[in-house]
Design a protein around this motif. Sequence first.
Motif, mmCIF file in Angstrom:
data_model
loop_
_atom_site.group_PDB
_atom_site.id
_atom_site.type_symbol
_atom_site.label_atom_id
_atom_site.label_comp_id
_atom_site.label_asym_id
_atom_site.label_seq_id
_atom_site.Cartn_x
_atom_site.Cartn_y
_atom_site.Cartn_z
ATOM 1 N N SER A 51 41.336 28.401 49.368
ATOM 2 C CA SER A 51 41.767 28.118 47.992
ATOM 3 C C SER A 51 40.759 28.643 46.985
ATOM 4 O O SER A 51 41.130 29.129 45.907
ATOM 5 C CB SER A 51 41.974 26.604 47.811
ATOM 6 O OG SER A 51 40.783 25.901 48.134
ATOM 7 N N ASP A 52 39.473 28.571 47.318
ATOM 8 C CA ASP A 52 38.431 29.091 46.414
ATOM 9 C C ASP A 52 38.538 30.608 46.296
ATOM 10 O O ASP A 52 38.356 31.174 45.208
ATOM 11 C CB ASP A 52 37.043 28.715 46.931
ATOM 12 C CG ASP A 52 36.752 27.229 46.776
ATOM 13 O OD1 ASP A 52 37.446 26.580 45.947
ATOM 14 O OD2 ASP A 52 35.854 26.733 47.465
ATOM 15 N N GLU A 53 38.821 31.266 47.413
ATOM 16 C CA GLU A 53 38.958 32.730 47.387
ATOM 17 C C GLU A 53 40.183 33.141 46.587
ATOM 18 O O GLU A 53 40.140 34.113 45.821
ATOM 19 C CB GLU A 53 39.037 33.266 48.817
ATOM 20 C CG GLU A 53 37.713 33.180 49.575
ATOM 21 C CD GLU A 53 37.863 33.472 51.054
ATOM 22 O OE1 GLU A 53 36.876 33.935 51.678
ATOM 23 O OE2 GLU A 53 38.956 33.227 51.611
#
Length: 288
Positions: free
Chosen positions: A118-120
């Motif tokens: 999700s961060d990527e």
Amino acid sequence: MFRVKDVLSGTLKSMGITKQYNAQSVIVHWQEIAGDEIASHAWPISIQRGVLLLAVNNPVWSHHLMMLKPVIIEKINKFLNEKLVYDIRFQAGNLQKYQNQEEDEENSTKLRPAKLTSDELAAVWQQTEAIQDDSLRKKCYYVLIKQTALTKAKQNDGWQSCKRCNILVPPGQGLCTVCSMEFKKEKTEAITKLLTEAPWLTYQEMLQYVPCNAREFHTAKKRLVHKLIHSLFDPGWDKLNEATLVMLMTGIKPARINQTLVDTVIGKIKMRLAEKVRRKSHVSAPRR
């Protein structure tokens, strides 16, 4: 509201993917750029660091396209309205492998895109922040996701950066295709230059100056010998060229060479060339 083509250039530039986009444009529009005849014999594989790698289906067309290289480069850069391509390299290839526009990079590399966290995904979305048009932003977002996922898959599979240009290459391959060709060319030029200055050098002596294998050394030496032989009857030919040619062919060092030896070797070469011309003339002579 702005049209897509009006905002695309600035958007791609802000995202830092202009060159990748233009490189893909050349591949997608190759038939339009090069024409049907050329496209039926040659197809682009990639563009890296200004070098277009072109797959050609036979040696005759490789030679023909070599002569047309400046024209092709001009057509490409005019189509893109940018000086993206500065040189073209040719390699034998199966055109059908490259002409299928649906073939994705992950298929060609036998890799499946990795799953992004999700961060990527959030980081990728942040890269598209400058795009005002929602539809265009989503399209660019999906393109970047695909590119990021494939890059991550390569890194997970042990791919490392090319030692010259930082493009990811398979494990154990140190250089990408284009950099590898450039490196070989530079090595050949270095060997040729040194042999021109010191034509008596042996392979073992060459290794002290230019790291190379025996095949590279002897290939460069053979080409230099042929070049000098072809120049044997040129107006600028002199005694230094004769001595250089003799030392290349015999390995004799300057301290041991003399005019008698030079005249003997050069005389034999000229006799062989004359005999070759006579045979060729005899074979091609019309029958009566």
